[in-house]
Design a protein around this motif. Sequence first.
Motif, PDB file in Angstrom:
ATOM      1  N   GLN A 198      10.891  10.071   3.744  1.00 25.07           N
ATOM      2  CA  GLN A 198       9.816   9.510   2.620  1.00 25.07           C
ATOM      3  C   GLN A 198      10.289   8.220   2.124  1.00 25.07           C
ATOM      4  OE1 GLN A 198       7.688  12.268   0.231  1.00 25.07           O
ATOM      5  NE2 GLN A 198       8.667  11.338  -1.424  1.00 25.07           N
ATOM      6  N   ALA A 199      11.317   8.154   1.502  1.00 25.68           N
ATOM      7  CA  ALA A 199      11.749   6.938   0.852  1.00 25.68           C
ATOM      8  C   ALA A 199      12.063   6.076   1.930  1.00 25.68           C
ATOM      9  CB  ALA A 199      13.436   7.491   0.172  1.00 25.68           C
ATOM     10  N   ASN A 203       9.804   2.462   1.378  1.00 25.73           N
ATOM     11  CA  ASN A 203      10.545   1.309   1.376  1.00 25.73           C
ATOM     12  C   ASN A 203       9.941   0.151   2.296  1.00 25.73           C
ATOM     13  OD1 ASN A 203      11.859   1.961  -1.012  1.00 25.73           O
ATOM     14  ND2 ASN A 203      13.842   2.611  -0.016  1.00 25.73           N
ATOM     15  N   LYS A 206       6.873  -1.170   1.437  1.00 22.91           N
ATOM     16  CA  LYS A 206       6.878  -1.902   0.236  1.00 22.91           C
ATOM     17  C   LYS A 206       7.546  -3.434   1.013  1.00 22.91           C
ATOM     18  CE  LYS A 206       6.676  -1.151  -4.346  1.00 22.91           C
ATOM     19  NZ  LYS A 206       5.142  -0.581  -4.152  1.00 22.91           N
ATOM     20  N   HIS A 221      -0.989  13.281  -3.210  1.00 22.06           N
ATOM     21  CA  HIS A 221      -1.080  14.335  -4.274  1.00 22.06           C
ATOM     22  C   HIS A 221       0.153  14.357  -5.010  1.00 22.06           C
ATOM     23  CE1 HIS A 221       1.130  16.099  -0.934  1.00 22.06           C
ATOM     24  NE2 HIS A 221       1.967  16.760  -1.986  1.00 22.06           N
ATOM     25  N   LEU A 223       2.439  12.908  -7.447  1.00 22.53           N
ATOM     26  CA  LEU A 223       2.248  11.759  -8.601  1.00 22.53           C
ATOM     27  C   LEU A 223       3.701  10.964  -8.752  1.00 22.53           C
ATOM     28  CD1 LEU A 223       0.540  13.425 -11.559  1.00 22.53           C
ATOM     29  CD2 LEU A 223      -0.095  11.312 -10.514  1.00 22.53           C
ATOM     30  N   GLY A 224       4.619  11.660  -8.486  1.00 21.10           N
ATOM     31  CA  GLY A 224       6.011  10.767  -8.414  1.00 21.10           C
ATOM     32  C   GLY A 224       5.870   9.408  -7.495  1.00 21.10           C
ATOM     33  N   VAL A 225       5.432   9.986  -6.317  1.00 21.64           N
ATOM     34  CA  VAL A 225       5.351   8.935  -5.148  1.00 21.64           C
ATOM     35  C   VAL A 225       4.394   7.976  -5.704  1.00 21.64           C
ATOM     36  CG1 VAL A 225       4.451   8.502  -2.824  1.00 21.64           C
ATOM     37  CG2 VAL A 225       6.044  10.507  -3.208  1.00 21.64           C
ATOM     38  N   GLN A 227       3.590   7.148  -8.622  1.00 18.40           N
ATOM     39  CA  GLN A 227       3.981   6.149  -9.846  1.00 18.40           C
ATOM     40  C   GLN A 227       4.800   5.049  -9.354  1.00 18.40           C
ATOM     41  OE1 GLN A 227       6.396   7.874 -12.797  1.00 18.40           O
ATOM     42  NE2 GLN A 227       5.812   6.322 -14.056  1.00 18.40           N
ATOM     43  N   HIS A 228       5.757   5.439  -8.376  1.00 20.06           N
ATOM     44  CA  HIS A 228       6.771   4.462  -7.595  1.00 20.06           C
ATOM     45  C   HIS A 228       6.008   3.427  -6.682  1.00 20.06           C
ATOM     46  CE1 HIS A 228      10.720   5.843  -8.894  1.00 20.06           C
ATOM     47  NE2 HIS A 228      10.011   6.842  -9.196  1.00 20.06           N
ATOM     48  N   PHE A 229       4.884   3.733  -6.141  1.00 19.48           N
ATOM     49  CA  PHE A 229       4.261   3.021  -5.166  1.00 19.48           C
ATOM     50  C   PHE A 229       3.204   2.264  -5.388  1.00 19.48           C
ATOM     51  CE2 PHE A 229       2.470   2.050  -1.023  1.00 19.48           C
ATOM     52  CZ  PHE A 229       3.676   1.592  -0.312  1.00 19.48           C
ATOM     53  N   CYS A 230       2.309   2.460  -6.482  1.00 17.19           N
ATOM     54  CA  CYS A 230       1.195   1.875  -6.874  1.00 17.19           C
ATOM     55  C   CYS A 230       1.200   0.997  -7.981  1.00 17.19           C
ATOM     56  CB  CYS A 230       0.288   2.965  -7.108  1.00 17.19           C
ATOM     57  SG  CYS A 230       0.010   3.852  -5.432  1.00 17.19           S
ATOM     58  N   ASP A 231       0.099   0.076  -7.994  1.00 14.07           N
ATOM     59  CA  ASP A 231      -0.113  -0.781  -9.097  1.00 14.07           C
ATOM     60  C   ASP A 231      -1.128  -0.349 -10.081  1.00 14.07           C
ATOM     61  OD1 ASP A 231       1.785  -3.224  -8.167  1.00 14.07           O
ATOM     62  OD2 ASP A 231       0.416  -2.844  -6.716  1.00 14.07           O
ATOM     63  N   PRO A 248       1.641   1.786 -14.882  1.00 13.13           N
ATOM     64  CA  PRO A 248       2.324   1.776 -16.209  1.00 13.13           C
ATOM     65  C   PRO A 248       1.467   2.461 -17.418  1.00 13.13           C
ATOM     66  CG  PRO A 248       2.573  -0.296 -15.200  1.00 13.13           C
ATOM     67  CD  PRO A 248       1.573   0.055 -14.378  1.00 13.13           C
ATOM     68  N   PHE A 251       0.820   6.178 -16.751  1.00 14.03           N
ATOM     69  CA  PHE A 251       1.831   6.986 -16.920  1.00 14.03           C
ATOM     70  C   PHE A 251       2.487   7.074 -18.266  1.00 14.03           C
ATOM     71  CE2 PHE A 251       1.499   6.938 -12.317  1.00 14.03           C
ATOM     72  CZ  PHE A 251       1.616   8.322 -11.988  1.00 14.03           C
TER      73      PHE A 251
END
Lengths: 342, 331
Positions: A198-199, A203, A206, A221, A223-225, A227-231, A248, A251
């Motif tokens: 997944q990582a 990447n 990105k 579904h 949220l961790g993903v 948060q890291h991926f979306c604007d 930002p 969260f």
Amino acid sequence: MSDAWPVAADILLDVNDLVVHFPAGRRGMFGKPSKVHAVDGVSFRVRRGTTFGIVGESGSGKSTTAQAVMRLIPATSGQIVFGGENIAGFQGERLRQARRKFQIVFQDPFSSLDPRRRAGDLVREPLDLLGIGSPKGRDARVSRLLAEVGLPPQAADLFPHQFSGGQRQRLCIARAMAPEPDLIVCDEAVSALDVAIQAQILNLLKKLQRERGLTYIFISHDLGVIQHFCDEIAVMYLGKIVEQAPAPVFFSAPRHPYSWSLVAAAAPPGPLRTRLKAQFLVKGDPPSPVDPPPGCRFAQRCPFVIEKCREEPPVLAVTGPSHFVACHRVNEIEAPNFTASD
Amino acid sequence: MSPVLSVQNLSVAMKGASGIVPVLEHLSFDVAQGKTMALVGESGCGKSMTALAIMRLLPEDFVVTSGRVLLDGENVLAAAPQALRGLRGNKMSMIFQEPMTALNPLYTVGDQIGEVLRQHRGLGRRDATEQAIGFLKAVQIPAAEARVHAYPHQLSGGMRQRVMIAMALACKPKLLIADEPTTALDVTVQAQIFDLLSELQDDTDTAIVLITHDLGAVAELADDVAVLYAGRCIEKGSSQEVIAHARHPYTRGLMACVPHLHLGPAAANVQRELEEIPGMVPPLGARGAECAFLPRCAFAIDVCRAQPQPPLDVVDAHAAVSCWRHREIAP
């Protein structure tokens, strides 16, 4: 609404009051026909070169929204303004040509690849169908695409079953990228993958975004993903957006009680998680989107419900800079403390 | 006190056209009463095979090539078919990832929970249904009296998994194996199911083997953890210790590549680029004698290449790790 708000140059996609209803039989022989309110008045804008995340549980309408935007299922009503044109009414050749600019990557890379075709042909197919480039140029483009998604050149001759799950998803990405789209929808594109893979895929996506200025709609579904991926993110519940904000902002202080529940379920283990779960984790499963009740869709499960919530649907209203929340009580309920140090 | 489950030197292999291929190699762990042992690792690392070997449910072509599985002192692997019937569903039971495929669509949930009681407790149909209602209540299914007559398709995914849990715990087993019990469920439902499992465990003192790829679940639920890689246990210990001080490069990599949620003030400093572990788990048959993680390991040196898979080196009472360099590379 798009008349009043002309599409700014940096808005790639402007979805306006999108509605998707499916028929769901009748209640009894003479009853009124039921309807699945899969998507019920969803509006959002996606800026060029950014990632717009949609998060929600099953039945929230996140995939239906994406598929309607992609014109894979018919929208009941609403506008889908893509690159300045309302594609909602496009048909035939016009739609086919428009499609080169938006592509989709699905959750299960195995069922979205024809098992009898070789990887090279699979990536080449969209180029052939859309008549992009010369036949010779297409071959070169296929090898370049495979390299770009991190597959070795000899991969072109292999069949989908000869790849691992992660490699198959790379292949799906190469295929989606082939016609050089502006927008790629990733519908749970990494959900079936192991965390390490997944990582890698996140990447890769990105990197492709940086290099090519791609715009993504990213449905998940997790949220961790997200948060890291979306604007920017939108939280959906039973066919409606209940909260929307830049990642930002969202969260650091989500405002909708349903968002609190999602956040509680996804918080890392520790005292914060324990506290959030005890206060906000909803009970039971999301209710069915067939003939939803009037009023707020979350009312049945909301710990802060009042009479008004059951009668009148809340609108998605501004509560802060770029922050939208659909809740009657957003200014009355005290927001939880999300600081971990307690 | 002797453990409820003791897996000793368990190896499983697959019989293929090209001979016998190891799937799981020399796995050992114990689970005490009321404790939870988590097995973590990527797909293809042998987690589910371990569960199936313990339950004696290995698919055709898979054979146990060494080891013992002691349940309350009795070797499950040597049990005769008759004895096995008395063990499964009674002393040990299992819940699966996809509750829809694990439940029989043609019987009501009451019949299916009741069947366990009729088989193992010799209850009559009426008593069994009566007790099934009690179990549905215990797993927090609302309107249990009505739902006992429901068929699986009439229930949501979360409720089906609750029914599976009720079935699995009906005979108060000593051991429950939960194989990715929440993977197919929504996030808020996942959290509910994990809470339910730990509440039930507090009441029943069941030993649990939890198979998962969710390190958050490990931190929250498990007392101990074994990290599997390519069929080999490469790190084990108390879950607190392993999560706080992962020693093996694979375990460290696994933790680093999970995008953790950052809330409140922490939301401002989210890393947009994730750590990644290059490559993938070597497929069956492509695993040499040397450390299985070697091709993906950032710390690999000639020493690692020249020697076989390192033995589990006991660091202290709470941790053991299979890495030649774990002391040098400790963070």
